[in-house]
Design an enzyme around this catalytic site. Structure first.
Site, PDB file in Angstrom:
ATOM      1  N   GLN A   1      25.660  46.772  35.783  1.00 37.12           N
ATOM      2  CA  GLN A   1      25.790  45.311  35.902  1.00 37.12           C
ATOM      3  C   GLN A   1      25.097  44.763  37.155  1.00 37.12           C
ATOM      4  O   GLN A   1      24.867  43.562  37.255  1.00 37.12           O
ATOM      5  CB  GLN A   1      27.262  44.898  35.920  1.00 37.12           C
ATOM      6  CG  GLN A   1      27.971  45.153  34.593  1.00 37.12           C
ATOM      7  CD  GLN A   1      29.406  44.669  34.650  1.00 37.12           C
ATOM      8  OE1 GLN A   1      30.284  45.380  35.128  1.00 37.12           O
ATOM      9  NE2 GLN A   1      29.648  43.448  34.191  1.00 37.12           N
TER      10      GLN A   1
ATOM     11  N   GLY B   1      36.809  44.909  37.579  1.00 36.52           N
ATOM     12  CA  GLY B   1      36.003  46.111  37.383  1.00 36.52           C
ATOM     13  C   GLY B   1      34.531  45.732  37.397  1.00 36.52           C
ATOM     14  O   GLY B   1      34.175  44.606  37.046  1.00 36.52           O
TER      15      GLY B   1
ATOM     16  N   CYS C   1      33.628  39.381  30.094  1.00 40.30           N
ATOM     17  CA  CYS C   1      32.744  40.268  30.855  1.00 40.30           C
ATOM     18  C   CYS C   1      31.904  39.442  31.818  1.00 40.30           C
ATOM     19  O   CYS C   1      31.361  38.407  31.441  1.00 40.30           O
ATOM     20  CB  CYS C   1      31.840  41.031  29.891  1.00 40.30           C
ATOM     21  SG  CYS C   1      30.634  42.092  30.708  1.00 40.30           S
ATOM     22  N   LEU C   2      31.783  39.918  33.033  1.00 42.21           N
ATOM     23  CA  LEU C   2      30.979  39.216  34.032  1.00 42.21           C
ATOM     24  C   LEU C   2      29.518  39.100  33.612  1.00 42.21           C
ATOM     25  O   LEU C   2      28.809  38.207  34.059  1.00 42.21           O
ATOM     26  CB  LEU C   2      31.061  39.938  35.383  1.00 42.21           C
ATOM     27  CG  LEU C   2      32.438  39.972  36.056  1.00 42.21           C
ATOM     28  CD1 LEU C   2      32.394  40.858  37.295  1.00 42.21           C
ATOM     29  CD2 LEU C   2      32.917  38.581  36.409  1.00 42.21           C
TER      30      LEU C   2
ATOM     31  N   HIS D   1      36.325  49.435  29.136  1.00 47.36           N
ATOM     32  CA  HIS D   1      35.296  48.396  29.232  1.00 47.36           C
ATOM     33  C   HIS D   1      34.155  48.864  30.151  1.00 47.36           C
ATOM     34  O   HIS D   1      32.973  48.743  29.808  1.00 47.36           O
ATOM     35  CB  HIS D   1      35.933  47.103  29.749  1.00 47.36           C
ATOM     36  CG  HIS D   1      34.985  45.953  29.859  1.00 47.36           C
ATOM     37  ND1 HIS D   1      35.006  44.865  29.016  1.00 47.36           N
ATOM     38  CD2 HIS D   1      33.969  45.729  30.729  1.00 47.36           C
ATOM     39  CE1 HIS D   1      34.041  44.028  29.359  1.00 47.36           C
ATOM     40  NE2 HIS D   1      33.403  44.521  30.405  1.00 47.36           N
ATOM     41  N   GLU D   2      34.523  49.420  31.300  1.00 51.64           N
ATOM     42  CA  GLU D   2      33.493  49.873  32.256  1.00 51.64           C
ATOM     43  C   GLU D   2      32.742  51.084  31.715  1.00 51.64           C
ATOM     44  O   GLU D   2      31.521  51.204  31.911  1.00 51.64           O
ATOM     45  CB  GLU D   2      34.121  50.195  33.612  1.00 51.64           C
ATOM     46  CG  GLU D   2      34.857  49.038  34.279  1.00 51.64           C
ATOM     47  CD  GLU D   2      34.100  47.725  34.270  1.00 51.64           C
ATOM     48  OE1 GLU D   2      32.854  47.738  34.339  1.00 51.64           O
ATOM     49  OE2 GLU D   2      34.756  46.675  34.178  1.00 51.64           O
TER      50      GLU D   2
ATOM     51  N   HIS E   1      29.956  50.073  29.576  1.00 54.91           N
ATOM     52  CA  HIS E   1      28.755  49.630  30.306  1.00 54.91           C
ATOM     53  C   HIS E   1      27.850  50.815  30.642  1.00 54.91           C
ATOM     54  O   HIS E   1      26.628  50.679  30.659  1.00 54.91           O
ATOM     55  CB  HIS E   1      29.140  48.924  31.612  1.00 54.91           C
ATOM     56  CG  HIS E   1      29.490  47.474  31.444  1.00 54.91           C
ATOM     57  ND1 HIS E   1      28.628  46.563  30.897  1.00 54.91           N
ATOM     58  CD2 HIS E   1      30.608  46.772  31.773  1.00 54.91           C
ATOM     59  CE1 HIS E   1      29.197  45.362  30.887  1.00 54.91           C
ATOM     60  NE2 HIS E   1      30.404  45.463  31.407  1.00 54.91           N
TER      61      HIS E   1
HETATM   62 ZN    ZN Z   1      31.710  43.907  31.526  1.00 55.85          ZN
END
Ligand code: ZN
Length: 174
Positions: free
Chosen positions: A55, A50, A97-98, A139-140, A143
């Site tokens: 991000q 995702g 998380c990226l 999670h998304e 963000h």
């Molecule tokens: Zn994330």
């Protein structure tokens, strides 16, 4: 042709903004469609399941998801201006998380969500999600509201074991 975008990390102010709703008239714009292609390219290259627009330093309410499993309803998906219309149950799991590279923590999420959004054609979609799919959507969504998993996770730690590193870097990296 799609291009890799830079994934910004914790400390960048865009990750802490409440993202703006996408103007529906903008969805068909080739520049916006290109942006969506770039998001998928960036998500797959990371690799992640995702990716939210903030991000890649674009403060708009849109994210991409692809669980890359055998379930076609798990992606590739674009969710524009998403909102949850049902949330229920609770389940804890290890999350990464990226935008917070190398860190993992235990995160409690709703077990079941129903999410309404627009797809990349501006068409209304409704997703009924359980398990990892539901976790990924939550999670998304965080963000888009300037929230990172490290704000809420328990036992936050550097990914220590090979298994945790794999979790942080791949399958659970969102
Ligand atoms: Zn994330």
């Amino acid at each position: 042709m799609a291009y890799l975008r830079e994934i910004i990390t914790e400390g960048h102010p865009t990750l802490r903004k409440v993202a703006k709703r996408v103007n529906v008239g903008e969805i068909a714009d080739p520049i916006f469609q290109q942006f969506l292609d770039d998001m998928f390219e960036t998500m797959y290259a990371a690799p992640g399941i995702g990716l939210a627009a903030p991000q890649v330093n674009v403060s708009k309410r849109v994210f991409t998801v692809d669980l890359q499993d055998d379930e076609p309803e798990h992606g590739p998906l674009v969710l524009i201006n998403p909102k949850f219309t049902l949330t229920e149950g609770e389940v804890e799991a290890t999350e990464g998380c990226l935008s917070v590279p190398g860190m993992v923590g235990e995160m409690t999420r709703f077990e079941h969500v129903v999410c309404h959004a627009l797809d990349r054609n501006g068409k209304k979609i409704e997703l009924d999600a359980m398990g990892w799919f539901a976790r990924c959507l939550q999670h998304e969504m965080d963000h888009l509201d300037g929230v990172l998993f490290i704000d809420k996770a328990q036992n936050l730690r550097p990914a220590a074991t090979d298994e945790e590193r794999a979790e942080a870097e791949a399958a659970l990296a969102r």
